[in-house]
Scaffold this motif. Structure first.
Motif, PDB file in Angstrom:
ATOM      1  N   VAL A 127       4.242  29.457 -12.575  1.00 35.44           N
ATOM      2  CA  VAL A 127       4.961  28.314 -11.985  1.00 35.44           C
ATOM      3  C   VAL A 127       4.757  27.104 -12.894  1.00 35.44           C
ATOM      4  CG1 VAL A 127       4.974  26.720 -10.025  1.00 35.44           C
ATOM      5  CG2 VAL A 127       4.665  29.175  -9.639  1.00 35.44           C
ATOM      6  N   ASN A 128       5.830  26.486 -13.316  1.00 34.25           N
ATOM      7  CA  ASN A 128       5.629  25.319 -14.188  1.00 34.25           C
ATOM      8  C   ASN A 128       6.182  24.020 -13.606  1.00 34.25           C
ATOM      9  OD1 ASN A 128       8.293  25.723 -14.529  1.00 34.25           O
ATOM     10  ND2 ASN A 128       8.225  26.137 -16.734  1.00 34.25           N
ATOM     11  N   ASN A 129       6.729  24.095 -12.400  1.00 31.96           N
ATOM     12  CA  ASN A 129       7.079  22.844 -11.722  1.00 31.96           C
ATOM     13  C   ASN A 129       6.974  23.073 -10.216  1.00 31.96           C
ATOM     14  OD1 ASN A 129       9.782  23.596 -10.598  1.00 31.96           O
ATOM     15  ND2 ASN A 129      10.195  23.896 -12.777  1.00 31.96           N
ATOM     16  N   VAL A 130       6.726  21.994  -9.500  1.00 30.35           N
ATOM     17  CA  VAL A 130       6.543  22.127  -8.047  1.00 30.35           C
ATOM     18  C   VAL A 130       7.267  21.001  -7.317  1.00 30.35           C
ATOM     19  CG1 VAL A 130       4.355  23.385  -7.877  1.00 30.35           C
ATOM     20  CG2 VAL A 130       4.314  20.947  -8.327  1.00 30.35           C
ATOM     21  N   ALA A 131       7.633  21.278  -6.071  1.00 32.07           N
ATOM     22  CA  ALA A 131       8.235  20.241  -5.229  1.00 32.07           C
ATOM     23  C   ALA A 131       7.093  19.522  -4.519  1.00 32.07           C
ATOM     24  CB  ALA A 131       9.169  20.878  -4.214  1.00 32.07           C
ATOM     25  N   VAL A 132       7.024  18.224  -4.704  1.00 27.68           N
ATOM     26  CA  VAL A 132       5.968  17.438  -4.046  1.00 27.68           C
ATOM     27  C   VAL A 132       6.611  16.317  -3.244  1.00 27.68           C
ATOM     28  CG1 VAL A 132       4.181  17.926  -5.771  1.00 27.68           C
ATOM     29  CG2 VAL A 132       5.691  15.936  -6.076  1.00 27.68           C
ATOM     30  N   ILE A 133       5.899  15.891  -2.221  1.00 25.34           N
ATOM     31  CA  ILE A 133       6.400  14.790  -1.394  1.00 25.34           C
ATOM     32  C   ILE A 133       6.275  13.512  -2.205  1.00 25.34           C
ATOM     33  CG2 ILE A 133       5.988  13.525   0.761  1.00 25.34           C
ATOM     34  CD1 ILE A 133       5.058  16.270   1.904  1.00 25.34           C
ATOM     35  N   ARG A 134       7.244  12.652  -2.076  1.00 24.84           N
ATOM     36  CA  ARG A 134       7.209  11.445  -2.904  1.00 24.84           C
ATOM     37  C   ARG A 134       5.990  10.595  -2.548  1.00 24.84           C
ATOM     38  NH1 ARG A 134       8.101   6.746  -0.365  1.00 24.84           N
ATOM     39  NH2 ARG A 134       9.550   6.663   1.403  1.00 24.84           N
ATOM     40  N   ARG A 135       5.585   9.804  -3.520  1.00 23.72           N
ATOM     41  CA  ARG A 135       4.426   8.935  -3.282  1.00 23.72           C
ATOM     42  C   ARG A 135       4.797   7.861  -2.271  1.00 23.72           C
ATOM     43  NH1 ARG A 135       0.753   8.871  -7.834  1.00 23.72           N
ATOM     44  NH2 ARG A 135       1.748   9.743  -9.668  1.00 23.72           N
ATOM     45  N   LEU A 136       3.807   7.477  -1.465  1.00 20.08           N
ATOM     46  CA  LEU A 136       4.034   6.346  -0.558  1.00 20.08           C
ATOM     47  C   LEU A 136       3.985   5.061  -1.361  1.00 20.08           C
ATOM     48  CD1 LEU A 136       1.720   7.252   2.453  1.00 20.08           C
ATOM     49  CD2 LEU A 136       4.215   7.189   2.472  1.00 20.08           C
ATOM     50  N   ARG A 137       4.835   4.115  -0.987  1.00 17.11           N
ATOM     51  CA  ARG A 137       4.810   2.790  -1.630  1.00 17.11           C
ATOM     52  C   ARG A 137       3.982   1.862  -0.734  1.00 17.11           C
ATOM     53  NH1 ARG A 137      10.301   4.591  -2.741  1.00 17.11           N
ATOM     54  NH2 ARG A 137      10.836   3.971  -0.623  1.00 17.11           N
ATOM     55  N   VAL A 138       2.889   1.407  -1.264  1.00 16.04           N
ATOM     56  CA  VAL A 138       1.958   0.617  -0.460  1.00 16.04           C
ATOM     57  C   VAL A 138       1.748  -0.761  -1.088  1.00 16.04           C
ATOM     58  CG1 VAL A 138      -0.355   0.538   0.554  1.00 16.04           C
ATOM     59  CG2 VAL A 138       0.768   2.744   0.212  1.00 16.04           C
ATOM     60  N   ALA A 139       1.947  -1.794  -0.289  1.00 14.99           N
ATOM     61  CA  ALA A 139       1.688  -3.168  -0.753  1.00 14.99           C
ATOM     62  C   ALA A 139       0.433  -3.679  -0.062  1.00 14.99           C
ATOM     63  CB  ALA A 139       2.873  -4.062  -0.411  1.00 14.99           C
ATOM     64  N   PHE A 140      -0.330  -4.499  -0.770  1.00 14.44           N
ATOM     65  CA  PHE A 140      -1.515  -5.061  -0.120  1.00 14.44           C
ATOM     66  C   PHE A 140      -1.761  -6.469  -0.625  1.00 14.44           C
ATOM     67  CE2 PHE A 140      -4.548  -4.613  -3.662  1.00 14.44           C
ATOM     68  CZ  PHE A 140      -3.847  -3.737  -4.470  1.00 14.44           C
ATOM     69  N   PHE A 141      -2.399  -7.249   0.223  1.00 12.16           N
ATOM     70  CA  PHE A 141      -2.742  -8.622  -0.181  1.00 12.16           C
ATOM     71  C   PHE A 141      -3.967  -9.090   0.592  1.00 12.16           C
ATOM     72  CE2 PHE A 141      -1.128 -10.802   3.611  1.00 12.16           C
ATOM     73  CZ  PHE A 141      -0.151  -9.920   4.100  1.00 12.16           C
ATOM     74  N   SER A 142      -4.580 -10.134   0.055  1.00 14.08           N
ATOM     75  CA  SER A 142      -5.716 -10.762   0.730  1.00 14.08           C
ATOM     76  C   SER A 142      -5.233 -12.064   1.334  1.00 14.08           C
ATOM     77  CB  SER A 142      -6.824 -11.089  -0.273  1.00 14.08           C
ATOM     78  OG  SER A 142      -7.325  -9.916  -0.846  1.00 14.08           O
ATOM     79  N   THR A 143      -5.896 -12.483   2.395  1.00 17.68           N
ATOM     80  CA  THR A 143      -5.579 -13.795   2.945  1.00 17.68           C
ATOM     81  C   THR A 143      -6.831 -14.652   2.986  1.00 17.68           C
ATOM     82  OG1 THR A 143      -6.100 -13.237   5.227  1.00 17.68           O
ATOM     83  CG2 THR A 143      -3.858 -12.798   4.505  1.00 17.68           C
ATOM     84  N   GLY A 144      -6.663 -15.934   2.770  1.00 15.93           N
ATOM     85  CA  GLY A 144      -7.798 -16.858   2.880  1.00 15.93           C
ATOM     86  C   GLY A 144      -7.705 -17.967   1.842  1.00 15.93           C
ATOM     87  N   HIS A 155       8.562  -1.247   0.936  1.00 13.65           N
ATOM     88  CA  HIS A 155       7.298  -0.512   1.001  1.00 13.65           C
ATOM     89  C   HIS A 155       7.228   0.320   2.274  1.00 13.65           C
ATOM     90  CE1 HIS A 155       6.311  -3.694  -1.925  1.00 13.65           C
ATOM     91  NE2 HIS A 155       5.634  -2.706  -2.480  1.00 13.65           N
ATOM     92  N   ASP A 156       6.426   1.383   2.203  1.00 10.08           N
ATOM     93  CA  ASP A 156       6.203   2.223   3.380  1.00 10.08           C
ATOM     94  C   ASP A 156       5.044   1.709   4.206  1.00 10.08           C
ATOM     95  OD1 ASP A 156       8.085   4.363   2.575  1.00 10.08           O
ATOM     96  OD2 ASP A 156       6.673   4.601   0.914  1.00 10.08           O
ATOM     97  N   VAL A 157       4.093   1.096   3.519  1.00 11.38           N
ATOM     98  CA  VAL A 157       2.882   0.628   4.200  1.00 11.38           C
ATOM     99  C   VAL A 157       2.504  -0.733   3.628  1.00 11.38           C
ATOM    100  CG1 VAL A 157       0.440   1.140   4.703  1.00 11.38           C
ATOM    101  CG2 VAL A 157       2.065   3.022   4.446  1.00 11.38           C
ATOM    102  N   ILE A 158       2.073  -1.634   4.499  1.00 16.61           N
ATOM    103  CA  ILE A 158       1.583  -2.945   4.060  1.00 16.61           C
ATOM    104  C   ILE A 158       0.180  -3.112   4.622  1.00 16.61           C
ATOM    105  CG2 ILE A 158       1.989  -5.443   4.092  1.00 16.61           C
ATOM    106  CD1 ILE A 158       4.932  -4.761   4.839  1.00 16.61           C
ATOM    107  N   ILE A 159      -0.725  -3.545   3.766  1.00 17.93           N
ATOM    108  CA  ILE A 159      -2.117  -3.723   4.196  1.00 17.93           C
ATOM    109  C   ILE A 159      -2.548  -5.142   3.845  1.00 17.93           C
ATOM    110  CG2 ILE A 159      -4.504  -2.913   3.929  1.00 17.93           C
ATOM    111  CD1 ILE A 159      -3.302  -0.280   2.791  1.00 17.93           C
ATOM    112  N   SER A 160      -3.118  -5.834   4.828  1.00 17.57           N
ATOM    113  CA  SER A 160      -3.691  -7.150   4.528  1.00 17.57           C
ATOM    114  C   SER A 160      -5.172  -7.100   4.844  1.00 17.57           C
ATOM    115  CB  SER A 160      -3.022  -8.239   5.369  1.00 17.57           C
ATOM    116  OG  SER A 160      -3.377  -8.078   6.732  1.00 17.57           O
TER     117      SER A 160
END
Ligand code: AMP
Ligand code: MG
Length: 430
Positions: free
Chosen positions: A192-209, A267-272
């Motif tokens: 097997v030289n190629n595989v079907a994979v689920i796409r990467r999640l797009r994740v954004a993150f930031f700090s507050t303060g 984005h799929d996910v946002i983290i603060s």
């Protein structure tokens, strides 16, 4: 998807976080289960086909069914001689004529009859008719033409049979599997030289303060350097997401509003981190209530008590506390399993071990504590753990030194030296 406001375990008010015993808190398990039930994994259409070399740590989007046997042919497990088992003497010795060689990659393609043998090397194809390999150490060479064997070998000795690793038609890996180095080897052994994979999640993150300064800039009075974006960066990198660092957002509701609204678009996910508590400058709850659907929980845990979870358009939102250790513990307990579920991965429960504590451990009743420890083993095989010094929620050094969490259950208070405690090694997530 479940409606966030329809669950009776949720606490939508914002009670103070100072009270030690608080009936409005929920357990880590309840919060985590709610999050997992809420998440709908990426659709089966959200996949891409990529070369095997690029697939390390990606999540399979298909079952892999073997289209061939591995090994593809019977081959030798030793350097020696291939022969017919019927030629092995019951007692005494027999002489066999050497009629050819079979080397790895250079098979002997003719017949080898009874009374004959083939010199064979490890991994080489076993010639037609032969069914036993005698190691070269067990034969006596009679010049270059023949060998003398005794009766110690048995039919099938040192034969690796076709398909003994993987059989044609066998399901070797299933959809939702995060690929390991061994898997990459397994897949390549099947051609097997190629595989079907689920796409990467797009994740954004930031700090507050308002107190946060970026590294590389001098600190002004009242400022500290932002460390949460770096721990988040590190932990998200391990999850193999596509990550966007949105920097530091000040304690300013308008800026927060704009940042969140923009991030939700792609984005799929946002983290603060920070600003989720009840302080005068904690705006995450207010802004998220205007923009999306949220729940605020006081989770009966330390560190990491306040947590905001919700949705902003199609994106999941995690409002983690500001304290640096709380960020890491909350990420481990809630965000990481959520990312795995969202990204289509099959979830496995974390590895839980038991160890004897070498430190006296103290805590208040009523909440689970994730103290930081160093797990090791004595020479006679006893697992022991000691805590990494001061355990405050802001003491990041205690995380940096640790290789495990010491998980103290809600009912525990004082744990004496020598008692058995539960530990959760970091290996798979840090
Ligand atoms: P907050 O939840 O915003 O009240 O923050 C709790 C504590 O964590 C405060 O002492 C903050 O200064 C600290 N803190 C918040 N964000 C960060 C960060 N990104 N890096 C380091 N410390 C932080
Ligand atoms: Mg703050």
């Amino acid at each position: 998807m479940r409606n966030l406001t329809n669950n009776d375990t949720l606490q939508l008010n914002r009670p103070s976080c100072v009270d030690e015993y608080d009936p409005t808190t929920i357990t880590v398990d309840v919060a985590r289960q709610f999050i997992l039930d809420y998440i709908k994994p990426l659709a089966s259409t959200d996949w891409e086909r990529i070369p095997l070399r690029h697939s390390m740590d990606r999540v399979l989007a298909e079952d892999i069914i073997a289209e061939m046997n591995v090994p593809p042919y019977d081959n030798s497990a030793m350097d020696g001689f291939a022969l017919h088992a019927i030629d092995i003497p019951q007692n005494g010795t027999t002489t066999l004529k050497i009629v050819g060689d079979s080397l790895a990659g250079h098979p002997f393609l003719e017949e080898c009859s009874s009374g004959e043998c083939i010199r064979i090397m490890t991994g080489a194809m076993i010639p037609a008719g032969c069914n036993t390999i005698i190691p070269q150490e067990h034969v006596e060479l009679l010049g270059a033409e023949s060998i003398k064997i005794d009766g110690r070998s048995r039919l099938g000795d040192n034969v690796r049979s076709a398909g003994e690793d993987i059989r044609l038609g066998q399901t070797v890996l299933t959809c939702g599997r995060r690929l390991t180095a061994a898997d990459l080897g397994l897949l390549s052994s099947l051609g097997v030289n190629n595989v079907a994979v689920i796409r990467r999640l797009r994740v954004a993150f930031f700090s507050t303060g308002d107190e946060l300064q970026a590294t590389g800039e001098p600190l002004q009075p009242g400022q500290i350097y932002d460390s949460n974006r770096y721990t988040l960066f590190g932990m998200l990198s391990r999850q193999h997401c596509d990550i966007t660092d949105l920097g530091v957002v000040g304690d300013d509701p308008v800026h927060l509003y704009n940042t969140l609204e923009l991030a939700a678009k792609n984005h799929d996910v946002i983290i603060s981190s920070g600003g989720v508590s009840v302080g005068a400058a904690d705006y995450i709850h207010q802004v998220m209530s205007e923009l999306g659907e949220i729940v605020f929980w006081k989770v009966a845990m330390k560190p990491g008590r306040p947590l905001i979870f919700g949705r902003l358009q199609k994106a999941l939102f995690f409002g983690l506390p500001g304290n640096p250790v709380a960020v890491m513990v909350s990420f481990n307990q809630f965000v990481q399993p959520a990312l795995q579920r969202f990204g289509g991965e099959i979830l496995h429960p974390p590895l839980i071990l038991r160890a004897q504590t070498r430190s006296l451990l103290k805590k208040r009743a009523g909440r689970t504590e994730y103290q930081r420890g160093i797990l090791s083993q004595t020479p006679d095989g006893v697992s022991t753990v000691c805590k990494t010094g001061d355990q405050g929620s802001g003491i990041l050094f205690s995380m940096s030194q640790a290789n495990c969490f010491i998980v103290l259950t809600a009912d525990q208070t004082r744990v004496e030296i020598g008692s058995t405690v539960i530990v959760q090694p970091f290996a798979t997530w840090l």
